[in-house]
Design a protein around this motif. Structure first.
Motif, PDB file in Angstrom:
ATOM      1  N   ARG A 177       0.679  -1.044   0.053  1.00  0.00           N
ATOM      2  CA  ARG A 177       0.117   0.098   0.158  1.00  0.00           C
ATOM      3  C   ARG A 177       0.882   1.350  -0.015  1.00  0.00           C
ATOM      4  O   ARG A 177       0.585   2.066  -0.652  1.00  0.00           O
ATOM      5  CB  ARG A 177      -1.025  -0.164   1.252  1.00  0.00           C
ATOM      6  CG  ARG A 177      -2.143  -1.308   0.877  1.00  0.00           C
ATOM      7  CD  ARG A 177      -3.374  -0.968   1.970  1.00  0.00           C
ATOM      8  NE  ARG A 177      -2.816  -1.165   3.181  1.00  0.00           N
ATOM      9  CZ  ARG A 177      -2.815  -2.499   3.987  1.00  0.00           C
ATOM     10  NH1 ARG A 177      -3.224  -3.291   3.247  1.00  0.00           N
ATOM     11  NH2 ARG A 177      -2.390  -2.685   5.117  1.00  0.00           N
ATOM     12  N   LEU A 225       4.042   1.693  -7.510  1.00  0.00           N
ATOM     13  CA  LEU A 225       3.040   0.679  -7.984  1.00  0.00           C
ATOM     14  C   LEU A 225       1.981   1.527  -8.404  1.00  0.00           C
ATOM     15  O   LEU A 225       1.396   2.611  -7.748  1.00  0.00           O
ATOM     16  CB  LEU A 225       2.418  -0.427  -6.835  1.00  0.00           C
ATOM     17  CG  LEU A 225       3.818  -1.364  -6.515  1.00  0.00           C
ATOM     18  CD1 LEU A 225       3.126  -2.377  -5.374  1.00  0.00           C
ATOM     19  CD2 LEU A 225       4.093  -2.184  -7.508  1.00  0.00           C
ATOM     20  N   HIS A 282      -8.636  -2.318  -0.845  1.00  0.00           N
ATOM     21  CA  HIS A 282      -7.690  -1.731  -1.835  1.00  0.00           C
ATOM     22  C   HIS A 282      -7.636  -3.110  -2.548  1.00  0.00           C
ATOM     23  O   HIS A 282      -7.426  -4.068  -2.223  1.00  0.00           O
ATOM     24  CB  HIS A 282      -6.541  -1.266  -1.302  1.00  0.00           C
ATOM     25  CG  HIS A 282      -6.620  -0.149  -0.469  1.00  0.00           C
ATOM     26  ND1 HIS A 282      -6.994  -0.235   0.711  1.00  0.00           N
ATOM     27  CD2 HIS A 282      -6.310   1.436  -0.807  1.00  0.00           C
ATOM     28  CE1 HIS A 282      -7.200   1.234   1.210  1.00  0.00           C
ATOM     29  NE2 HIS A 282      -6.470   1.846   0.159  1.00  0.00           N
ATOM     30  N   TRP A 340       3.857   1.510  -1.242  1.00  0.00           N
ATOM     31  CA  TRP A 340       4.453   1.617  -2.695  1.00  0.00           C
ATOM     32  C   TRP A 340       3.484   2.331  -3.554  1.00  0.00           C
ATOM     33  O   TRP A 340       3.914   3.083  -4.424  1.00  0.00           O
ATOM     34  CB  TRP A 340       4.943   0.436  -2.938  1.00  0.00           C
ATOM     35  CG  TRP A 340       6.247   0.049  -2.622  1.00  0.00           C
ATOM     36  CD1 TRP A 340       6.972   0.309  -1.540  1.00  0.00           C
ATOM     37  CD2 TRP A 340       6.947  -1.237  -2.938  1.00  0.00           C
ATOM     38  NE1 TRP A 340       7.947  -0.572  -1.113  1.00  0.00           N
ATOM     39  CE2 TRP A 340       8.077  -1.557  -2.151  1.00  0.00           C
ATOM     40  CE3 TRP A 340       6.633  -2.313  -3.682  1.00  0.00           C
ATOM     41  CZ2 TRP A 340       9.083  -2.555  -1.927  1.00  0.00           C
ATOM     42  CZ3 TRP A 340       7.294  -3.410  -3.953  1.00  0.00           C
ATOM     43  CH2 TRP A 340       8.891  -3.383  -3.037  1.00  0.00           C
ATOM     44  N   ALA A 341       2.138   2.084  -3.488  1.00  0.00           N
ATOM     45  CA  ALA A 341       1.375   2.315  -4.234  1.00  0.00           C
ATOM     46  C   ALA A 341       0.861   4.012  -3.875  1.00  0.00           C
ATOM     47  O   ALA A 341       0.924   4.795  -4.860  1.00  0.00           O
ATOM     48  CB  ALA A 341      -0.221   1.616  -4.121  1.00  0.00           C
ATOM     49  N   ILE A 380      -0.930  -5.371 -11.938  1.00  0.00           N
ATOM     50  CA  ILE A 380       0.163  -5.331 -10.838  1.00  0.00           C
ATOM     51  C   ILE A 380       1.389  -6.358 -11.389  1.00  0.00           C
ATOM     52  O   ILE A 380       2.540  -6.024 -10.842  1.00  0.00           O
ATOM     53  CB  ILE A 380      -0.455  -5.588  -9.564  1.00  0.00           C
ATOM     54  CG1 ILE A 380       0.421  -5.257  -8.433  1.00  0.00           C
ATOM     55  CG2 ILE A 380      -0.753  -7.153  -9.531  1.00  0.00           C
ATOM     56  CD1 ILE A 380       0.743  -3.703  -8.002  1.00  0.00           C
ATOM     57  N   TRP A 422      -6.223  -4.535  -6.780  1.00  0.00           N
ATOM     58  CA  TRP A 422      -5.447  -4.284  -8.033  1.00  0.00           C
ATOM     59  C   TRP A 422      -5.801  -5.035  -8.906  1.00  0.00           C
ATOM     60  O   TRP A 422      -6.060  -6.307  -8.793  1.00  0.00           O
ATOM     61  CB  TRP A 422      -3.871  -4.188  -7.758  1.00  0.00           C
ATOM     62  CG  TRP A 422      -3.325  -3.383  -6.866  1.00  0.00           C
ATOM     63  CD1 TRP A 422      -2.494  -2.062  -7.611  1.00  0.00           C
ATOM     64  CD2 TRP A 422      -3.154  -3.223  -5.318  1.00  0.00           C
ATOM     65  NE1 TRP A 422      -2.290  -1.323  -6.439  1.00  0.00           N
ATOM     66  CE2 TRP A 422      -2.517  -1.786  -5.240  1.00  0.00           C
ATOM     67  CE3 TRP A 422      -3.731  -3.640  -4.349  1.00  0.00           C
ATOM     68  CZ2 TRP A 422      -2.564  -1.487  -3.731  1.00  0.00           C
ATOM     69  CZ3 TRP A 422      -3.728  -3.440  -3.190  1.00  0.00           C
ATOM     70  CH2 TRP A 422      -3.159  -2.406  -2.841  1.00  0.00           C
ATOM     71  N   ALA A 442      -2.061   2.715  -8.634  1.00  0.00           N
ATOM     72  CA  ALA A 442      -2.837   3.169  -7.686  1.00  0.00           C
ATOM     73  C   ALA A 442      -3.994   1.972  -7.577  1.00  0.00           C
ATOM     74  O   ALA A 442      -4.470   1.500  -8.712  1.00  0.00           O
ATOM     75  CB  ALA A 442      -3.785   4.391  -8.223  1.00  0.00           C
ATOM     76  N   PRO A 443      -4.436   1.593  -6.391  1.00  0.00           N
ATOM     77  CA  PRO A 443      -5.479   0.568  -6.165  1.00  0.00           C
ATOM     78  C   PRO A 443      -6.991   1.157  -6.533  1.00  0.00           C
ATOM     79  O   PRO A 443      -7.031   2.112  -6.891  1.00  0.00           O
ATOM     80  CB  PRO A 443      -5.263   0.116  -4.876  1.00  0.00           C
ATOM     81  CG  PRO A 443      -5.058   1.636  -4.089  1.00  0.00           C
ATOM     82  CD  PRO A 443      -4.019   2.143  -5.139  1.00  0.00           C
TER      83      PRO A 443
END
Length: 68
Positions: A24, A32, A42, A26-27, A49, A44, A34-35
């Motif tokens: 989360r 990464l 959340h 990293w997003a 991903i 993906w 966005a979720p």
């Protein structure tokens, strides 16, 4: 509209030996994608991903993630 298979931070973390908190973070930091947020959850898209993690040097495939 076709729904694509989704996974969560826990499944991603298990695939690359990181915590779901790290995923989360990293997003949030843009490392990464966005979720998709549904309430407090959340998610993906598995293909998205997987591609992002491969670009970061992780050897993963779509079958490494649990679909939710």
């Amino acid at each position: 509209m076709t729904l694509k298979p989704l996974t969560n931070a826990r499944s991603i973390g298990r695939a690359i030996d990181k915590s779901d908190t790290s995923i989360r973070r990293w997003a949030d930091d843009g490392i990464l994608p966005a979720p998709i947020k549904i309430g407090k959850n959340h998610f993906w898209e598995i293909e998205e991903i997987c591609e992002a993690l491969q670009k970061l040097g992780y050897s993963v495939s779509p079958t490494d993630f649990k679909e939710v």
